[in-house]
Design an enzyme around this catalytic site. Structure first.
Site, mmCIF file in Angstrom:
data_model
loop_
_atom_site.group_PDB
_atom_site.id
_atom_site.type_symbol
_atom_site.label_atom_id
_atom_site.label_comp_id
_atom_site.label_asym_id
_atom_site.label_seq_id
_atom_site.Cartn_x
_atom_site.Cartn_y
_atom_site.Cartn_z
ATOM 1 N N TYR A 125 74.569 -62.014 -100.859
ATOM 2 C CA TYR A 125 73.156 -61.672 -101.065
ATOM 3 C C TYR A 125 72.400 -61.707 -99.735
ATOM 4 O O TYR A 125 71.656 -60.779 -99.402
ATOM 5 C CB TYR A 125 72.533 -62.647 -102.064
ATOM 6 C CG TYR A 125 71.106 -62.309 -102.447
ATOM 7 C CD1 TYR A 125 70.842 -61.305 -103.374
ATOM 8 C CD2 TYR A 125 70.030 -62.984 -101.869
ATOM 9 C CE1 TYR A 125 69.528 -60.984 -103.725
ATOM 10 C CE2 TYR A 125 68.723 -62.669 -102.222
ATOM 11 C CZ TYR A 125 68.477 -61.678 -103.146
ATOM 12 O OH TYR A 125 67.177 -61.360 -103.483
ATOM 13 N N LYS A 156 70.591 -58.425 -97.903
ATOM 14 C CA LYS A 156 69.152 -58.380 -97.612
ATOM 15 C C LYS A 156 68.879 -58.288 -96.112
ATOM 16 O O LYS A 156 67.857 -57.723 -95.693
ATOM 17 C CB LYS A 156 68.461 -59.594 -98.243
ATOM 18 C CG LYS A 156 68.492 -59.572 -99.772
ATOM 19 C CD LYS A 156 67.817 -58.318 -100.304
ATOM 20 C CE LYS A 156 67.805 -58.226 -101.812
ATOM 21 N NZ LYS A 156 67.145 -56.985 -102.286
HETATM 22 P P1 NAP Z 1 64.888 -58.533 -111.714
HETATM 23 O O1 NAP Z 1 63.779 -59.163 -112.446
HETATM 24 O O2 NAP Z 1 66.273 -59.036 -111.938
HETATM 25 O O3 NAP Z 1 64.848 -56.934 -112.005
HETATM 26 C C1 NAP Z 1 65.856 -56.149 -111.431
HETATM 27 C C2 NAP Z 1 65.531 -54.688 -111.635
HETATM 28 O O4 NAP Z 1 66.526 -53.919 -110.952
HETATM 29 C C3 NAP Z 1 65.572 -54.248 -113.082
HETATM 30 O O5 NAP Z 1 64.624 -53.223 -113.262
HETATM 31 C C4 NAP Z 1 66.991 -53.673 -113.236
HETATM 32 O O6 NAP Z 1 67.107 -52.705 -114.266
HETATM 33 C C5 NAP Z 1 67.160 -53.033 -111.873
HETATM 34 N N1 NAP Z 1 68.544 -52.838 -111.449
HETATM 35 C C6 NAP Z 1 69.490 -53.765 -111.209
HETATM 36 N N2 NAP Z 1 70.627 -53.179 -110.806
HETATM 37 C C7 NAP Z 1 70.387 -51.851 -110.793
HETATM 38 C C8 NAP Z 1 71.173 -50.716 -110.476
HETATM 39 N N3 NAP Z 1 72.452 -50.831 -110.091
HETATM 40 N N4 NAP Z 1 70.597 -49.482 -110.574
HETATM 41 C C9 NAP Z 1 69.316 -49.349 -110.967
HETATM 42 N N5 NAP Z 1 68.521 -50.392 -111.288
HETATM 43 C C10 NAP Z 1 69.069 -51.624 -111.201
HETATM 44 O O7 NAP Z 1 64.658 -58.595 -110.134
HETATM 45 P P2 NAP Z 1 63.345 -58.996 -109.283
HETATM 46 O O8 NAP Z 1 63.296 -60.470 -109.190
HETATM 47 O O9 NAP Z 1 62.171 -58.238 -109.778
HETATM 48 O O10 NAP Z 1 63.783 -58.469 -107.839
HETATM 49 C C11 NAP Z 1 63.438 -57.183 -107.355
HETATM 50 C C12 NAP Z 1 63.908 -57.072 -105.908
HETATM 51 O O11 NAP Z 1 63.295 -58.108 -105.131
HETATM 52 C C13 NAP Z 1 65.413 -57.258 -105.745
HETATM 53 O O12 NAP Z 1 65.891 -56.412 -104.735
HETATM 54 C C14 NAP Z 1 65.535 -58.709 -105.306
HETATM 55 O O13 NAP Z 1 66.720 -58.952 -104.580
HETATM 56 C C15 NAP Z 1 64.286 -58.853 -104.465
HETATM 57 N N6 NAP Z 1 63.837 -60.240 -104.337
HETATM 58 C C16 NAP Z 1 63.514 -60.961 -105.440
HETATM 59 C C17 NAP Z 1 63.109 -62.295 -105.288
HETATM 60 C C18 NAP Z 1 62.742 -63.160 -106.467
HETATM 61 O O14 NAP Z 1 62.603 -64.385 -106.291
HETATM 62 N N7 NAP Z 1 62.532 -62.614 -107.656
HETATM 63 C C19 NAP Z 1 63.039 -62.842 -104.003
HETATM 64 C C20 NAP Z 1 63.376 -62.068 -102.910
HETATM 65 C C21 NAP Z 1 63.765 -60.770 -103.075
HETATM 66 P P3 NAP Z 1 67.385 -53.128 -115.825
HETATM 67 O O15 NAP Z 1 66.131 -53.786 -116.325
HETATM 68 O O16 NAP Z 1 67.625 -51.825 -116.529
HETATM 69 O O17 NAP Z 1 68.558 -54.047 -115.820
#
Ligand code: NAP
Length: 243
Positions: A156, A160
């Site tokens: 991961y 990133k």
């Molecule tokens: P999340 O709640 O797990 O949502 C993930 C989203 O990505 C969902 O819409 C999912 O679709 C979609 N997805 C996953 N794999 C996919 C694929 N192969 N093709 C198309 N869509 C896909 O994630 P989040 O927390 O909102 O995170 C969003 C971004 O921010 C990510 O890149 C994550 O690494 C980054 N981030 C998050 C955090 C955190 O603490 N939350 C911190 C730092 C960075 P479905 O709903 O259809 O499954």
């Protein structure tokens, strides 16, 4: 500041979490929205309904952004339904914890494909349209894990960190063409992803809490409006990484 009315934004992983918040925030500024997702039809349909209630056009496109054929099909659908995307938010990602004692080559490849290769594939697919328009905004979701390692694992953190190199290259290369390219690197944000990571806790964050999706989406909107910021990483992390 740019007028975003009628511009087409493609947000990957917009069915929930940070992507959903960015999609709705961009719709609030006047953009039409393509809502990409991988599996959750109902959530994606609900985001489309919310965008339409804001008076904007929207389409949901189910596609695995780690697969080039899916990405090309997705962009084709968006171009046909809404027009060429001039705003791309590479947000789709997975955060599956693997320790250094148990991680496999497949775990590594799966995460690199969804978190990093997806951004490359999607940028390449939308670039001809942006270059023709001589205007574009590309924002990709990195993470504080790129800077401090984090809790999810080496796969991961590397995926990133790769987003930052990708951002730097495209930003330098496209600056003269009206296309800006930036990254957002959040610390822990309250979403399903963060809820699934048992080692994440507010105690790890100097401000003592997780961020909200709105605290991320407001920066994404600022980056879309501002044409003089490019090649930068926006750290939104409650003090978890001090730059
Ligand atoms: P999340 O709640 O797990 O949502 C993930 C989203 O990505 C969902 O819409 C999912 O679709 C979609 N997805 C996953 N794999 C996919 C694929 N192969 N093709 C198309 N869509 C896909 O994630 P989040 O927390 O909102 O995170 C969003 C971004 O921010 C990510 O890149 C994550 O690494 C980054 N981030 C998050 C955090 C955190 O603490 N939350 C911190 C730092 C960075 P479905 O709903 O259809 O499954």
């Amino acid at each position: 500041m740019e007028d975003l009315i009628g511009k087409v934004a493609l947000v990957t992983g917009a069915s929930r979490g940070i992507g959903r918040a960015i999609a709705l925030a961009l719709a609030g500024t006047g953009a039409n929205i393509a809502v990409n997702y991988r599996s959750r039809d109902n959530e994606a349909t609900e985001v489309v309904s919310q965008v339409r209630r804001l008076g904007r056009l929207a389409v949901a496109v189910k596609a695995d952004v780690s697969v080039s054929a899916d990405v090309n099909r997705m962009v084709g659908i968006v171009e046909k339904e809404l027009g060429s995307p001039s705003i791309l938010v590479n947000n789709a990602g997975i955060g599956v914890m693997h320790s250094i004692d148990t991680i496999t080559e497949k775990d590594w490849n799966d995460t690199i494909a969804v978190n990093l290769t997806s951004a490359f594939l999607t940028i390449q697919a939308v670039l001809p349209g942006m270059r023709a328009l001589k205007w574009g905004r590309i924002i990709s979701l990195s993470s504080a894990a790129a800077q401090i390692g984090g809790v999810v694992g080496p796969h991961y953190a590397a995926s990133k960190a790769g987003i930052l190199g990708l951002t730097h290259y495209y930003a330098a290369y496209l600056a003269k063409e009206g296309i800006t390219v930036n990254a957002i690197a959040p610390g822990p944000v309250s979403t399903e992803m963060a809820a699934g990571l048992s080692q994440l806790s507010p105690d790890l964050v100097p401000v003592g809490r997780f961020g909200t999706v709105e605290e991320i989406s407001e920066v994404a909107v600022m980056l879309v409006r501002n044409g003089y910021i490019t090649g930068q990483t926006f750290n939104i992390n409650g003090g978890r990484y001090l730059s």
